[in-house]
Design a protein around this motif. Structure first.
Motif, PDB file in Angstrom:
ATOM      1  N   HIS A   1     -15.761  48.309  54.412  1.00  0.00           N
ATOM      2  CA  HIS A   1     -16.896  48.169  55.316  1.00  0.00           C
ATOM      3  C   HIS A   1     -17.202  49.526  55.915  1.00  0.00           C
ATOM      4  O   HIS A   1     -16.299  50.250  56.324  1.00  0.00           O
ATOM      5  N   SER A   2     -18.474  49.855  55.980  1.00  0.00           N
ATOM      6  CA  SER A   2     -18.878  51.079  56.657  1.00  0.00           C
ATOM      7  C   SER A   2     -20.220  50.825  57.331  1.00  0.00           C
ATOM      8  O   SER A   2     -20.945  49.893  56.951  1.00  0.00           O
TER       9      SER A   2
ATOM     10  N   GLY B   1     -13.945  50.981  57.763  1.00  0.00           N
ATOM     11  CA  GLY B   1     -12.650  50.314  57.782  1.00  0.00           C
ATOM     12  C   GLY B   1     -12.267  49.949  56.355  1.00  0.00           C
ATOM     13  O   GLY B   1     -13.100  49.432  55.599  1.00  0.00           O
ATOM     14  N   MET B   2     -11.013  50.235  55.998  1.00  0.00           N
ATOM     15  CA  MET B   2     -10.561  49.996  54.625  1.00  0.00           C
ATOM     16  C   MET B   2      -9.279  49.167  54.640  1.00  0.00           C
ATOM     17  O   MET B   2      -8.349  49.465  55.395  1.00  0.00           O
ATOM     18  N   TYR B   3      -9.251  48.159  53.797  1.00  0.00           N
ATOM     19  CA  TYR B   3      -8.076  47.303  53.691  1.00  0.00           C
ATOM     20  C   TYR B   3      -7.922  46.886  52.237  1.00  0.00           C
ATOM     21  O   TYR B   3      -8.910  46.608  51.561  1.00  0.00           O
TER      22      TYR B   3
ATOM     23  N   VAL C   1     -10.525  41.566  57.315  1.00  0.00           N
ATOM     24  CA  VAL C   1      -9.695  42.590  57.958  1.00  0.00           C
ATOM     25  C   VAL C   1     -10.387  43.953  57.865  1.00  0.00           C
ATOM     26  O   VAL C   1     -10.400  44.722  58.829  1.00  0.00           O
ATOM     27  N   ALA C   2     -10.990  44.265  56.720  1.00  0.00           N
ATOM     28  CA  ALA C   2     -11.715  45.531  56.584  1.00  0.00           C
ATOM     29  C   ALA C   2     -12.836  45.614  57.618  1.00  0.00           C
ATOM     30  O   ALA C   2     -13.051  46.661  58.227  1.00  0.00           O
ATOM     31  N   ALA C   3     -13.536  44.508  57.837  1.00  0.00           N
ATOM     32  CA  ALA C   3     -14.606  44.487  58.839  1.00  0.00           C
ATOM     33  C   ALA C   3     -14.038  44.708  60.239  1.00  0.00           C
ATOM     34  O   ALA C   3     -14.625  45.442  61.051  1.00  0.00           O
ATOM     35  N   ARG C   4     -12.894  44.094  60.524  1.00  0.00           N
ATOM     36  CA  ARG C   4     -12.280  44.283  61.857  1.00  0.00           C
ATOM     37  C   ARG C   4     -11.818  45.723  62.040  1.00  0.00           C
ATOM     38  O   ARG C   4     -11.950  46.292  63.128  1.00  0.00           O
TER      39      ARG C   4
ATOM     40  N   ILE D   1     -22.415  48.268  55.321  1.00  0.00           N
ATOM     41  CA  ILE D   1     -22.302  48.206  53.865  1.00  0.00           C
ATOM     42  C   ILE D   1     -20.935  47.633  53.529  1.00  0.00           C
ATOM     43  O   ILE D   1     -19.907  48.147  53.970  1.00  0.00           O
ATOM     44  N   VAL D   2     -20.931  46.560  52.766  1.00  0.00           N
ATOM     45  CA  VAL D   2     -19.691  45.944  52.302  1.00  0.00           C
ATOM     46  C   VAL D   2     -19.524  46.359  50.841  1.00  0.00           C
ATOM     47  O   VAL D   2     -20.416  46.137  50.021  1.00  0.00           O
TER      48      VAL D   2
END
Length: 161
Positions: free
Chosen positions: A1-2, A103-105, A131-134, A49-50
């Protein structure tokens, strides 16, 4: 997510056409970077952006899918900083307050078409994506006041299995 932190405030101070052009340029720049690194843009939600990378897509590459993803986010951060500079030079009000965050997961996720027969949407669905979004949201808490890009990556992204 960015995403671009502070973009909504900027859009309130410019004509709608200009705001849409700025958003389109941002999405195009980031999408090109993601695609060139074997990633997939799953969704645009405003300036969110996902995107995701799959292990299978990295086969034959000189880097792992995790390395490709990390490199892409760093390249996005640099490219978006260049956009911010361009917008500041053009005198776009509020552009000096913009901030790229990501965020990267890494984990298992489901990729495909989701929804109903009346409304299908291609994308990802899993706790991994959530989790990436969080993590992306957490960057707002930890971001620096210097407006440098803020990127939070989990240990699962940075470390090999």
């Amino acid at each position: 997510h960015s995403r671009i932190w502070g973009f909504n405030k900027v859009t309130e101070s410019v004509p709608l056409e200009e705001a849409l052009e700025m958003m389109e340029r941002y999405m195009r720049v980031c999408s090109d970077i993601i695609g060139s690194s074997r990633g997939v843009v799953s969704d645009f939600m405003g300036v969110h952006i996902v995107s995701f990378w799959q292990e299978e897509d990295a086969r034959g590459a000189t880097a792992t899918y995790r390395e490709l993803a990390c490199e892409a986010v760093l390249r996005q951060a640099e490219a978006v900083q260049n956009l911010f500079s361009m917008w500041r030079r053009a005198g776009v009000r509020g552009s000096s307050e913009l901030h790229f965050v990501a965020g990267m997961y890494t984990g298992r996720t489901y990729v495909g078409n989701f929804g109903t027969p009346q409304r299908l949407k291609y994308g990802v669905a899993s706790e991994t994506a959530a989790v990436a979004a969080r993590l992306c949201n957490l960057t707002e808490i930890y971001r620096s006041s210097t407006h440098r890009p803020s990127i939070l990556a989990s240990g699962s992204t940075l470390l090999d299995d």
